[in-house]
Design a protein around this motif. Structure first.
Motif, PDB file in Angstrom:
ATOM      1  N   GLN A  15       0.830  -1.209   0.000  1.00  0.00           N
ATOM      2  CA  GLN A  15       0.000   0.000   0.000  1.00  0.00           C
ATOM      3  C   GLN A  15       0.866   1.262   0.000  1.00  0.00           C
ATOM      4  N   VAL A  16       1.939   1.258   0.764  1.00  0.00           N
ATOM      5  CA  VAL A  16       2.850   2.404   0.786  1.00  0.00           C
ATOM      6  C   VAL A  16       3.479   2.589  -0.596  1.00  0.00           C
ATOM      7  N   ARG A  17       3.871   1.511  -1.247  1.00  0.00           N
ATOM      8  CA  ARG A  17       4.421   1.606  -2.612  1.00  0.00           C
ATOM      9  C   ARG A  17       3.387   2.185  -3.583  1.00  0.00           C
ATOM     10  N   MET A  18       2.139   1.744  -3.472  1.00  0.00           N
ATOM     11  CA  MET A  18       1.080   2.228  -4.358  1.00  0.00           C
ATOM     12  C   MET A  18       0.823   3.723  -4.118  1.00  0.00           C
ATOM     13  N   ILE A  19       0.810   4.139  -2.861  1.00  0.00           N
ATOM     14  CA  ILE A  19       0.622   5.566  -2.545  1.00  0.00           C
ATOM     15  C   ILE A  19       1.772   6.374  -3.127  1.00  0.00           C
ATOM     16  N   HIS A  20       2.979   5.898  -2.954  1.00  0.00           N
ATOM     17  CA  HIS A  20       4.159   6.577  -3.483  1.00  0.00           C
ATOM     18  C   HIS A  20       4.079   6.680  -5.014  1.00  0.00           C
ATOM     19  N   TYR A  21       3.682   5.598  -5.673  1.00  0.00           N
ATOM     20  CA  TYR A  21       3.549   5.599  -7.134  1.00  0.00           C
ATOM     21  C   TYR A  21       2.496   6.614  -7.589  1.00  0.00           C
ATOM     22  N   ARG A  22       1.358   6.657  -6.918  1.00  0.00           N
ATOM     23  CA  ARG A  22       0.285   7.584  -7.293  1.00  0.00           C
ATOM     24  C   ARG A  22       0.692   9.043  -7.055  1.00  0.00           C
ATOM     25  N   LEU A  23       1.431   9.301  -5.972  1.00  0.00           N
ATOM     26  CA  LEU A  23       1.925  10.657  -5.733  1.00  0.00           C
ATOM     27  C   LEU A  23       2.887  11.101  -6.840  1.00  0.00           C
TER      28      LEU A  23
END
Length: 138
Positions: A15-23
């Protein structure tokens, strides 16, 4: 650690990776919008420029106190045009570098209504100005 903790840990990291990717995606999109809109302005000594905002400066007669530097965001390129030149020969300047223009003709009148209030406007031609430069006055 049991498998439940490991799975939870793995899910949080994903989830942290996905948030980072979306940012990063959102930042790149905003950067591309800004890159299309912003252009580098290059001015060299002697270029004419328009000020986007007009300032009313109190200038001393010698003009020695005027600082000639404006922030670059206030400037845009100007191509000189003789029709933009205003002759200052006719102006009778006061000691505070101001002048007064006198009305010479009323070219038109109109009545306007704003809710319950009526107001009259006059199209005035000013001394030393052409008919095309006449303005509406209340």
């Amino acid at each position: 650690m049991d498998s439940l903790d490991t799975d939870l840990h793995r899910d949080v990291i994903e989830q942290v990776r996905m948030i980072h990717y979306r940012l990063l995606t959102a930042q790149n999109r905003q950067k591309s919008y800004e890159d299309r809109r912003v252009r580098d302005s290059v001015f060299i000594e002697g270029d004419h420029v328009w000020l986007r905002v007009a300032y009313k400066l109190a200038l001393p007669p010698s003009l020695s106190a005027v600082h000639p530097v404006f922030h670059v965001s206030m400037l845009q390129k100007y191509i000189p045009d003789e029709s933009h030149v205003i002759s200052l020969d006719f102006m009778e300047e006061g000691h505070d570098m101001t002048y007064e223009e006198d009305p010479i003709a009323i070219l038109d009148t109109q009545q306007g209504k704003l809710r319950t209030k009526e107001n009259a406007s006059l199209k005035v031609q000013w001394k030393h100005r052409s008919v095309g430069e006449a303005i509406w006055e209340t």
